[in-house]
Design a protein around this motif. Structure first.
Motif, PDB file in Angstrom:
ATOM      1  N   LYS A 458       7.898 -12.974 -52.443  1.00  0.00           N
ATOM      2  CA  LYS A 458       7.623 -12.056 -53.704  1.00  0.00           C
ATOM      3  C   LYS A 458       6.977 -11.020 -53.289  1.00  0.00           C
ATOM      4  O   LYS A 458       7.387  -9.735 -53.938  1.00  0.00           O
ATOM      5  N   LEU A 459       6.121 -10.621 -52.225  1.00  0.00           N
ATOM      6  CA  LEU A 459       5.735  -9.688 -51.759  1.00  0.00           C
ATOM      7  C   LEU A 459       6.729  -8.755 -51.170  1.00  0.00           C
ATOM      8  O   LEU A 459       6.472  -7.524 -51.852  1.00  0.00           O
ATOM      9  N   ILE A 460       7.534  -9.099 -50.600  1.00  0.00           N
ATOM     10  CA  ILE A 460       8.665  -8.244 -49.946  1.00  0.00           C
ATOM     11  C   ILE A 460       9.222  -7.523 -51.065  1.00  0.00           C
ATOM     12  O   ILE A 460       9.750  -6.273 -51.167  1.00  0.00           O
ATOM     13  N   ALA A 461       9.835  -8.332 -51.944  1.00  0.00           N
ATOM     14  CA  ALA A 461      10.678  -7.988 -53.221  1.00  0.00           C
ATOM     15  C   ALA A 461       9.772  -6.917 -53.989  1.00  0.00           C
ATOM     16  O   ALA A 461      10.405  -5.924 -54.503  1.00  0.00           O
ATOM     17  N   THR A 462       8.554  -7.353 -54.217  1.00  0.00           N
ATOM     18  CA  THR A 462       7.799  -6.418 -55.132  1.00  0.00           C
ATOM     19  C   THR A 462       7.443  -5.107 -54.464  1.00  0.00           C
ATOM     20  O   THR A 462       7.490  -4.152 -55.259  1.00  0.00           O
ATOM     21  N   THR A 463       7.260  -5.161 -53.173  1.00  0.00           N
ATOM     22  CA  THR A 463       6.582  -3.644 -52.625  1.00  0.00           C
ATOM     23  C   THR A 463       7.951  -3.031 -52.457  1.00  0.00           C
ATOM     24  O   THR A 463       7.941  -1.679 -52.570  1.00  0.00           O
ATOM     25  N   THR A 464       9.104  -3.291 -51.949  1.00  0.00           N
ATOM     26  CA  THR A 464      10.390  -2.733 -51.837  1.00  0.00           C
ATOM     27  C   THR A 464      10.766  -1.988 -53.265  1.00  0.00           C
ATOM     28  O   THR A 464      11.334  -1.021 -53.121  1.00  0.00           O
ATOM     29  N   THR A 465      10.595  -3.021 -54.169  1.00  0.00           N
ATOM     30  CA  THR A 465      11.279  -2.442 -55.634  1.00  0.00           C
ATOM     31  C   THR A 465      10.284  -1.397 -56.060  1.00  0.00           C
ATOM     32  O   THR A 465      10.826  -0.277 -56.559  1.00  0.00           O
ATOM     33  N   ILE A 466       8.830  -1.449 -55.882  1.00  0.00           N
ATOM     34  CA  ILE A 466       7.947  -0.202 -56.295  1.00  0.00           C
ATOM     35  C   ILE A 466       8.305   0.846 -55.293  1.00  0.00           C
ATOM     36  O   ILE A 466       8.290   1.971 -55.893  1.00  0.00           O
ATOM     37  N   LEU A 467       8.376   0.730 -54.121  1.00  0.00           N
ATOM     38  CA  LEU A 467       8.877   2.066 -53.329  1.00  0.00           C
ATOM     39  C   LEU A 467      10.118   2.560 -53.843  1.00  0.00           C
ATOM     40  O   LEU A 467      10.211   3.831 -53.734  1.00  0.00           O
ATOM     41  N   PHE A 468      10.993   1.896 -54.113  1.00  0.00           N
ATOM     42  CA  PHE A 468      12.327   2.352 -54.550  1.00  0.00           C
ATOM     43  C   PHE A 468      12.068   3.007 -55.881  1.00  0.00           C
ATOM     44  O   PHE A 468      12.768   4.036 -56.400  1.00  0.00           O
ATOM     45  N   MET A 469      11.280   2.748 -56.827  1.00  0.00           N
ATOM     46  CA  MET A 469      10.732   3.217 -58.059  1.00  0.00           C
ATOM     47  C   MET A 469       9.967   4.478 -57.940  1.00  0.00           C
ATOM     48  O   MET A 469       9.900   5.288 -58.937  1.00  0.00           O
ATOM     49  N   THR A 470       9.456   4.648 -56.855  1.00  0.00           N
ATOM     50  CA  THR A 470       8.245   5.642 -56.698  1.00  0.00           C
ATOM     51  C   THR A 470       8.933   7.040 -57.162  1.00  0.00           C
ATOM     52  O   THR A 470       8.331   8.009 -57.888  1.00  0.00           O
ATOM     53  N   PRO A 471       9.936   7.692 -56.560  1.00  0.00           N
ATOM     54  CA  PRO A 471      10.552   8.948 -57.036  1.00  0.00           C
ATOM     55  C   PRO A 471      10.613   9.094 -58.777  1.00  0.00           C
ATOM     56  O   PRO A 471      10.259  10.228 -59.415  1.00  0.00           O
ATOM     57  N   LEU A 472      11.210   7.942 -59.206  1.00  0.00           N
ATOM     58  CA  LEU A 472      11.161   8.039 -60.544  1.00  0.00           C
ATOM     59  C   LEU A 472       9.901   7.832 -61.452  1.00  0.00           C
ATOM     60  O   LEU A 472       9.713   8.580 -62.447  1.00  0.00           O
ATOM     61  N   LEU A 473       9.025   6.995 -60.748  1.00  0.00           N
ATOM     62  CA  LEU A 473       7.623   7.189 -61.350  1.00  0.00           C
ATOM     63  C   LEU A 473       6.811   8.420 -61.225  1.00  0.00           C
ATOM     64  O   LEU A 473       6.100   8.740 -62.456  1.00  0.00           O
ATOM     65  N   TRP A 474       6.916   9.139 -60.304  1.00  0.00           N
ATOM     66  CA  TRP A 474       6.586  10.465 -60.206  1.00  0.00           C
ATOM     67  C   TRP A 474       7.092  11.547 -61.081  1.00  0.00           C
ATOM     68  O   TRP A 474       6.344  12.157 -61.873  1.00  0.00           O
ATOM     69  N   GLY A 475       8.410  11.175 -61.354  1.00  0.00           N
ATOM     70  CA  GLY A 475       9.029  12.274 -62.281  1.00  0.00           C
ATOM     71  C   GLY A 475       8.613  11.828 -63.874  1.00  0.00           C
ATOM     72  O   GLY A 475       8.592  12.677 -64.419  1.00  0.00           O
ATOM     73  N   LEU A 476       8.631  10.505 -64.033  1.00  0.00           N
ATOM     74  CA  LEU A 476       8.031  10.171 -65.480  1.00  0.00           C
ATOM     75  C   LEU A 476       6.623  10.610 -65.597  1.00  0.00           C
ATOM     76  O   LEU A 476       6.595  11.244 -66.539  1.00  0.00           O
TER      77      LEU A 476
END
Length: 756
Positions: A458-476
């Motif tokens: 769960k920790l690996i899946a959650t961490t990598t998912t949020i890292l992948f979302m980081t550019p989109l989160l910053w743009g939003l």
């Protein structure tokens, strides 16, 4: 005896019959689409012809035809084009679509048809035919009129709606699920994949085409563009959507590249071939007995289409601020259904969700309304004058004030502009982030948790998912605040800063919502959640600059590719609010009297009242052309003027080509006799005698040596002379070179040539 596969004999029958019928309909000045449908009637086996032997092959060709038709339609469509259609076209299209969908559904229920048949009927009746309208405008010489640009804007929106409607109908009725949750899920899935494909496609494909540009010719461009189209078709099919949607998306992506016009030209023969087979297959499915049986519904639905399109179109254009004349001219042009009605009807029939009679009824209504389109367009002016006489003066004044008020130049408030752009960016980023969360929860997280059991997975899946979302989160949350609009509003002491603060807070809250959605399943692991946040903060601190730099590079390339085509084109007058002026495109004919003359000599503003703002010559565009530029054949010019001025100017520019005034050149040889008048004459003197109508190609002496036909070379006895020109002139020259009767020989030759 050699065996011939039925696929070849069937194709030979289809193309032969289609060729004859299309020639007949071209001679009758009717759309060739109707000729294809008549060819389908003849090839169906219900008439004198035997018909095709294997309908399965025809169905495959027809499906390929739909793919290429939608691909070519996508090449004419782009997000830029949708943004430029303007408010009037968008509002009118929405009024027409909603009105005709409801009218079609109620008409189907009134005829006693099922709800499914009525829904498909509403979809078929809600879209006018782009092909038929363009053909009618060309035949009637109306392409340069102002109202045609509004009609084309409506057609762009209707075509986009047709693609979305096809996807929704195929998704809902194939799965037999119409619950609100399922509809919302499928709609979100559609929007997510559309945005994802467009973002990735616009980022990669124009860059790829630029890198291989020096290797592109017509052959390689055709293969690559069709390959990209079919790859997107496969991806769309695997994602659960129709093949037509994938073709349309790839066409729309390529429409923004500088190669769009070249791609459109090279695929035109392929599209025409398979498109013809598709429309022939439409005619094959129509049974004459069924047409006779359903003659009353056909007449009734024809009236619904003509009256409904005119009523809703006029209403939409009036509401959008157009005057009564333009509203009537535009709405009368929309009174037909066409190719998308066939596609939607064939979709329902192939899925087995509609009745068998709906398809031939739709084809019959389309055929009737296609025939009536030119006549209805001609009736728009008489209808306007009659209605204008009948409506009260108070109503006229009200319409004039409403139209004038909507046509004035409105400087939109900076706050509304900022709000619109922010909401659009928020919508796009929320859809992309929602898609990432959906893919992670449905596919990625289960995959990781199978290999790393318990909290570690769960920790690996959650961490990598949020890292992948980081550019989109910053743009939003941060990136797209539009400082050009935000800073003046923030510095204005009279503006309510609470609105700006609320907008910032809303963006941050949306970003946090997506983060919490991803880490929600770690709530049972309190210390684990804290550990995950600590790891995330550490990773962000280490890689923040790299993430930000990568995102900015991605964004720069994306917008560069998105605006690649517009960078070399003139800014259109889509938002120009002049009351009468508008822009039209014309192609300079080779027989135009303006060819070969510069703009200084033509003085177009004084003679015609028009202004040429752009000239497209081959792959080069010249914006604001200078007075010394010379007009050449096949130049595509963008001209601004009123309807009357553009019509007058078009008659001088787009001149129909005249028949060739001289036969094709040929080459012959003759021998110079010992008493020929040519002996001692130079090649230059021979050219003057022929008045340039013939050319000496070569001279072979009697000893076998070859002499170059230079101007001072003289003819000698027994020379073998090669001459080029049209056949009649050469024969007259040969007659004149024979031994003459005593009298001035050269005068006789000149007299013979003068008769030509």
């Amino acid at each position: 005896m050699t065996h011939l596969d039925p696929i070849i004999s069937d194709l030979a029958l289809i193309l032969a019959v289609a060729g004859v019928t299309t020639l007949l309909f071209k001679w009758l000045k009717q759309p060739v689409v109707l000729g294809y449908i008549v060819a389908g009637f003849l090839c169906s086996g219900n008439f004198l012809l035997q018909g095709v032997s294997n309908m399965g092959n025809v169905d495959i060709w027809a499906e390929i035809g739909i793919i290429f038709l939608l691909f070519s339609l996508g090449l004419e469509f782009s997000f830029k084009k949708l943004m430029n259609v303007g408010g009037p076209a968008l509002m009118t299209a929405l009024v027409v679509i909603v009105g005709m969908m409801c009218s079609g559904f109620m008409a189907g229920r009134a005829l006693g048809w099922t709800s499914t048949d009525s829904i498909f009927l509403g979809g078929m009746l809600s879209m006018s035919s782009t092909t038929i309208i363009i053909k009618a405008f060309d035949d009637l010489g109306l392409r340069s009129q102002k109202f045609t640009s509004l009609v084309f804007g409506v057609l762009v929106v209707e075509d986009l709606f047709a693609v979305v409607l096809m996807v929704m109908l195929s998704t809902l009725f194939v799965q037999r699920a119409v619950e609100h949750v399922v509809i919302a899920e499928q709609l979100f899935k559609l929007i997510f994949f559309l945005i994802l494909w467009f973002v990735v496609g616009i980022y990669l494909i124009p860059t790829f085409l630029k890198k291989i540009r020096k290797f592109l010719n017509q052959e390689t461009l055709l293969v690559i563009s069709l390959g990209l189209c079919l790859i997107m078709v496969v991806l769309a099919t695997y994602a659960g959507f129709s093949s037509a949607l994938g073709a349309f998306i790839m066409g729309s992506i390529l429409a923004g590249t500088v190669q769009a016009e070249s791609i459109e030209k090279v695929i035109a023969p392929v599209k025409d071939l398979f498109g013809a087979v598709f429309f022939v297959s439409v005619g094959m499915l129509v049974e004459p007995a069924m047409l006779v049986q359903y003659i009353v519904p056909i007449v009734f639905l024809t009236v619904v289409v003509i009256v409904g399109q005119i009523f809703y179109g006029t209403l939409g254009f009036l509401v959008s601020g157009q005057n009564l004349k333009i509203a009537l001219q535009s709405s009368f042009s929309l009174a037909q259904i066409g190719e998308f009605a066939f596609i939607i009807a064939s979709l329902g029939l192939s899925m087995g969700v509609t009745s068998s009679f709906l398809y031939p009824v739709a084809v019959a209504v389309s055929v009737v309304t296609t025939f009536t389109t030119p006549f209805i367009i001609r009736l728009s002016d008489p209808a306007y004058h009659r209605i204008n006489r009948l409506i009260p003066k108070r109503m006229k004044a009200l319409l004039a004030r409403y139209s004038a008020g909507s046509q004035t130049v409105n400087s939109e408030r900076e706050w509304m502009s900022l709000l619109k752009k922010s909401l659009l960016n928020m919508f796009i980023y929320c859809v992309l982030l929602g898609g990432v969360v959906w893919i992670s929860s449905s596919y990625y997280s289960p995959f990781v948790e199978e290999r790393f059991e318990g909290f570690a997975g769960k920790l690996i899946a959650t961490t990598t998912t949020i890292l992948f979302m980081t550019p989109l989160l910053w743009g939003l949350a941060v990136r797209h605040l539009n400082r050009r609009l935000f800073v003046p509003l923030w510095n204005d002491p009279r503006f309510n800063h609470g609105l700006l603060v609320s907008l910032i807070v809303l963006r941050i809250l949306l970003a946090l919502m997506f983060v919490l959605t991803v880490v929600a399943h770690l709530s049972s692991y309190r210390w684990g959640a804290l550990m995950a946040f600590a790891i995330l903060l550490l990773l962000l601190a280490l890689f923040w600059r790299r993430i930000k730099r990568g995102y900015l590079r991605f964004e720069q390339r994306f917008f560069t590719n998105l605006n690649e085509k517009d960078a070399s084109t003139v800014v259109t007058t889509g938002n120009y609010r002049a009351k009468f002026l508008h822009m039209a495109k014309m192609t300079v004919s080779a027989d135009s009297p303006l060819v070969g003359r510069c703009f200084r000599e033509l003085d177009l503003r004084l003679r015609y009242g028009v202004t040429v703002v752009s000239v497209l010559r081959g792959s080069h565009r010249y914006n604001a052309p200078g007075a010394s530029m010379v007009l050449m054949p096949s130049d595509e010019i963008s001209v601004v003027g009123t309807d009357a001025q553009l019509s007058q100017f078009a008659s001088k520019v787009e001149v129909p080509l005249s028949p060739v005034d001289r036969e094709e050149a040929t080459m012959q040889k003759f021998s110079v006799g010992e008493h020929s008048v040519l002996i001692g004459m130079t090649v230059s003197q021979f050219g003057m005698m022929c008045r340039g109508a013939c050319l000496i190609i070569g001279i072979e002496r009697s000893d076998g040596s070859y002499v170059r036909p230079l101007g001072l070379v003289r003819f000698q006895p027994y020379d073998m002379v090669w001459i080029a020109g049209d056949r009649e002139t050469i024969e007259q020259v040969l007659v004149g070179t024979k031994p003459p009767v005593p009298k001035t020989e050269k005068k006789l030759v000149r007299r013979i040539l003068r008769k030509k």
